[in-house]
Design a protein around this motif. Structure first.
Motif, PDB file in Angstrom:
ATOM      1  N   LEU A   1       2.936  -1.949  12.400  1.00  0.00           N
ATOM      2  CA  LEU A   1       3.549  -3.162  11.858  1.00  0.00           C
ATOM      3  C   LEU A   1       4.668  -3.734  12.716  1.00  0.00           C
ATOM      4  O   LEU A   1       5.055  -4.900  12.514  1.00  0.00           O
ATOM      5  CB  LEU A   1       4.093  -2.877  10.452  1.00  0.00           C
ATOM      6  N   ALA A   2       5.178  -2.975  13.659  1.00  0.00           N
ATOM      7  CA  ALA A   2       6.254  -3.492  14.512  1.00  0.00           C
ATOM      8  C   ALA A   2       5.833  -4.729  15.303  1.00  0.00           C
ATOM      9  O   ALA A   2       6.610  -5.697  15.402  1.00  0.00           O
ATOM     10  CB  ALA A   2       6.749  -2.392  15.455  1.00  0.00           C
ATOM     11  N   PRO A   3       4.608  -4.765  15.868  1.00  0.00           N
ATOM     12  CA  PRO A   3       4.207  -6.004  16.565  1.00  0.00           C
ATOM     13  C   PRO A   3       4.174  -7.214  15.644  1.00  0.00           C
ATOM     14  O   PRO A   3       4.537  -8.320  16.063  1.00  0.00           O
ATOM     15  CB  PRO A   3       2.808  -5.662  17.097  1.00  0.00           C
TER      16      PRO A   3
ATOM     17  N   SER B   1       9.702   4.882   6.739  1.00  0.00           N
ATOM     18  CA  SER B   1       8.377   4.526   7.237  1.00  0.00           C
ATOM     19  C   SER B   1       7.920   5.515   8.295  1.00  0.00           C
ATOM     20  O   SER B   1       8.666   5.817   9.234  1.00  0.00           O
ATOM     21  CB  SER B   1       8.402   3.113   7.822  1.00  0.00           C
ATOM     22  N   PRO B   2       6.704   6.065   8.151  1.00  0.00           N
ATOM     23  CA  PRO B   2       6.177   6.998   9.157  1.00  0.00           C
ATOM     24  C   PRO B   2       6.006   6.320  10.518  1.00  0.00           C
ATOM     25  O   PRO B   2       5.984   5.096  10.628  1.00  0.00           O
ATOM     26  CB  PRO B   2       4.822   7.408   8.571  1.00  0.00           C
TER      27      PRO B   2
ATOM     28  N   ILE C   1      13.364  -2.061   6.512  1.00  0.00           N
ATOM     29  CA  ILE C   1      12.753  -0.782   6.139  1.00  0.00           C
ATOM     30  C   ILE C   1      11.880  -0.269   7.266  1.00  0.00           C
ATOM     31  O   ILE C   1      11.839   0.931   7.551  1.00  0.00           O
ATOM     32  CB  ILE C   1      11.923  -0.958   4.844  1.00  0.00           C
ATOM     33  N   LEU C   2      11.192  -1.185   7.937  1.00  0.00           N
ATOM     34  CA  LEU C   2      10.312  -0.802   9.047  1.00  0.00           C
ATOM     35  C   LEU C   2      11.100  -0.167  10.180  1.00  0.00           C
ATOM     36  O   LEU C   2      10.612   0.749  10.857  1.00  0.00           O
ATOM     37  CB  LEU C   2       9.568  -2.040   9.556  1.00  0.00           C
ATOM     38  N   GLU C   3      12.326  -0.604  10.381  1.00  0.00           N
ATOM     39  CA  GLU C   3      13.155  -0.072  11.460  1.00  0.00           C
ATOM     40  C   GLU C   3      13.842   1.230  11.086  1.00  0.00           C
ATOM     41  O   GLU C   3      14.419   1.885  11.957  1.00  0.00           O
ATOM     42  CB  GLU C   3      14.198  -1.120  11.854  1.00  0.00           C
ATOM     43  N   ASP C   4      13.785   1.596   9.816  1.00  0.00           N
ATOM     44  CA  ASP C   4      14.436   2.833   9.361  1.00  0.00           C
ATOM     45  C   ASP C   4      13.414   3.962   9.356  1.00  0.00           C
ATOM     46  O   ASP C   4      12.426   3.929   8.615  1.00  0.00           O
ATOM     47  CB  ASP C   4      15.004   2.615   7.954  1.00  0.00           C
ATOM     48  N   GLU C   5      13.644   4.979  10.159  1.00  0.00           N
ATOM     49  CA  GLU C   5      12.703   6.093  10.275  1.00  0.00           C
ATOM     50  C   GLU C   5      12.595   6.900   8.994  1.00  0.00           C
ATOM     51  O   GLU C   5      11.619   7.612   8.790  1.00  0.00           O
ATOM     52  CB  GLU C   5      13.128   7.006  11.427  1.00  0.00           C
ATOM     53  N   ARG C   6      13.596   6.817   8.104  1.00  0.00           N
ATOM     54  CA  ARG C   6      13.561   7.622   6.879  1.00  0.00           C
ATOM     55  C   ARG C   6      12.533   7.094   5.877  1.00  0.00           C
ATOM     56  O   ARG C   6      12.075   7.832   5.010  1.00  0.00           O
ATOM     57  CB  ARG C   6      14.943   7.630   6.217  1.00  0.00           C
TER      58      ARG C   6
ATOM     59  N   GLU D   1       0.822  -1.211   0.000  1.00  0.00           N
ATOM     60  CA  GLU D   1       0.000   0.000   0.000  1.00  0.00           C
ATOM     61  C   GLU D   1       0.858   1.265   0.000  1.00  0.00           C
ATOM     62  O   GLU D   1       0.397   2.332  -0.402  1.00  0.00           O
ATOM     63  CB  GLU D   1      -0.926   0.004   1.216  1.00  0.00           C
ATOM     64  N   LEU D   2       2.098   1.136   0.462  1.00  0.00           N
ATOM     65  CA  LEU D   2       3.028   2.265   0.473  1.00  0.00           C
ATOM     66  C   LEU D   2       3.962   2.252  -0.731  1.00  0.00           C
ATOM     67  O   LEU D   2       4.884   3.064  -0.814  1.00  0.00           O
ATOM     68  CB  LEU D   2       3.863   2.248   1.758  1.00  0.00           C
ATOM     69  N   GLY D   3       3.740   1.297  -1.649  1.00  0.00           N
ATOM     70  CA  GLY D   3       4.581   1.206  -2.839  1.00  0.00           C
ATOM     71  C   GLY D   3       5.890   0.483  -2.607  1.00  0.00           C
ATOM     72  O   GLY D   3       6.807   0.574  -3.435  1.00  0.00           O
TER      73      GLY D   3
END
Length: 349
Positions: free
Chosen positions: A179-181, A171-172, A164-169, A146-148
């Motif tokens: 999604l972290a859980p 993912s909002p 990517i999930l752990e990178d703040e640049r 959904e985020l491409g």
């Protein structure tokens, strides 16, 4: 009580229904027992033939009653249904079981040991965790799409999405919170699956039958341990064909008037075991297709691939592997090329 020769037991969680007959077939016992009353009742009873459905807790009760000196036989539930008269209730079920267990042509389920059940529990737990892992992977892929953001196919490539999930640049904050859980649970499940794989490998190394089965193409420690734990008495089958039919790897028949009509595979028997054999056959067939090994099994598979679709040949190969497995288990031998026989009749026209 001394007149009782046969008892049908309808097992349940708490209330067990008994139906007993004497040598002349006359009903001499109709009784309901609580769980705590079962063992004392049968310990005081003279040894007799006891029939039960092969369902949940049946193997435990079979082992318990066998220890008390009784002859216990487990019957597949589908084979009891024809003996049920009209309305269904616990008493009628027990009477049907008592009638079915006396039939000379009845087929019975071998009683499993605690070690066999423990090995099958490892498989059940592993299967459940794998299904949960697949659901989590699909959820993560769908949300990131959904985020491409799309990762390559394969479970191992989901690690890219977690990075990517752990990178703040990339993912909002709201995305990371949502999604972290899922990522945390996914990593934990992968660790638990690894532990179960190690436990299955240890069980495989301690089982001579499993070690011999693992030498067959398409069979590894996971499939070998499941086969050795599920099929404790292979000689109950008349041959490899009957064993493959029990697994549901043969065409379904609807023949009459001397005209054979074969359809798709029947998919009867142990669903998990059949799935493992088909998956193993897929892997073996890929290697045979690309390789140049000059073995009877590889030559047979490559010859069949030139005439039939890949998936159909994979199921036929799973059928052939099942026949080889029966020969190894029933005859107590190692895998040899002579176990590979022609089976062109497995392929529907």
């Amino acid at each position: 009580m001394e007149e009782i020769t046969t008892i049908g037991v309808d097992i349940a969680k708490n209330v067990f229904q008994l139906h007993g007959i004497n040598a002349e077939g006359q009903v001499v016992l109709r009784k309901a027992l609580r769980r705590g009353q079962m063992q004392p009742f049968f310990e005081a009873l003279s040894p007799c033939l006891i029939g039960m459905e092969a369902c949940a807790t049946a193997h435990h009760w079979a082992r318990t009653l066998i220890a008390s000196g009784h002859d216990v036989r487990l019957i597949p539930p589908n084979y009891i249904k024809p003996y049920l008269r009209r309305q269904k209730n616990d008493a009628a079920d027990a009477a049907a079981i008592c009638e079915a267990v006396t039939r000379p042509s009845m087929r019975f389920v071998p009683v499993k040991t605690e070690d066999q059940q423990a090995t099958l529990m490892l498989h059940s737990a592993r299967e459940l965790l794998i299904s949960q892992r697949t659901a989590l992977i699909n959820a993560l892929r769908g949300h990131f799409a959904e985020l491409g953001i799309v990762a390559p196919q394969g479970a191992r490539n989901v690690r890219q999405l977690i990075a990517i999930l752990e990178d703040e640049r990339y993912s909002p904050q709201a995305v990371r919170t949502a999604l972290a859980p899922l990522a945390t649970v996914l990593i934990e499940i992968e660790g638990q699956i690894t532990k179960l794989d190690k436990a299955l490998l240890a069980a495989h190394r301690n089982n001579d039958v499993s070690i011999r089965l693992a030498t067959v193409p398409g069979i590894g420690p996971v499939i070998a341990t499941c086969l050795s734990a599920s099929v404790s008495e292979p000689k109950l089958f008349e041959g490899g064909r009957e064993f493959a039919a029990w697994l549901g790897l043969v065409p379904r028949q609807h023949s009459t008037g001397g005209k054979p009509r074969l359809g798709s595979i029947s998919k009867m028997g142990n669903r998990h075991l059949r799935k493992l054999l088909v998956v193993g056959a897929y892997a073996a067939l890929y290697r045979m297709k690309k390789g140049t090994a000059d073995t009877p099994l590889a030559n047979w598979a490559r010859g069949l691939l030139s005439k039939k679709p890949f998936k159909l040949v994979a199921v036929a190969l799973a059928n052939k592997i099942a026949r080889i497995v029966w020969a190894i288990m029933a005859r107590n031998v190692n895998f040899q090329s002579e176990h590979v026989s022609r089976c062109s009749d497995l392929i529907p026209a």
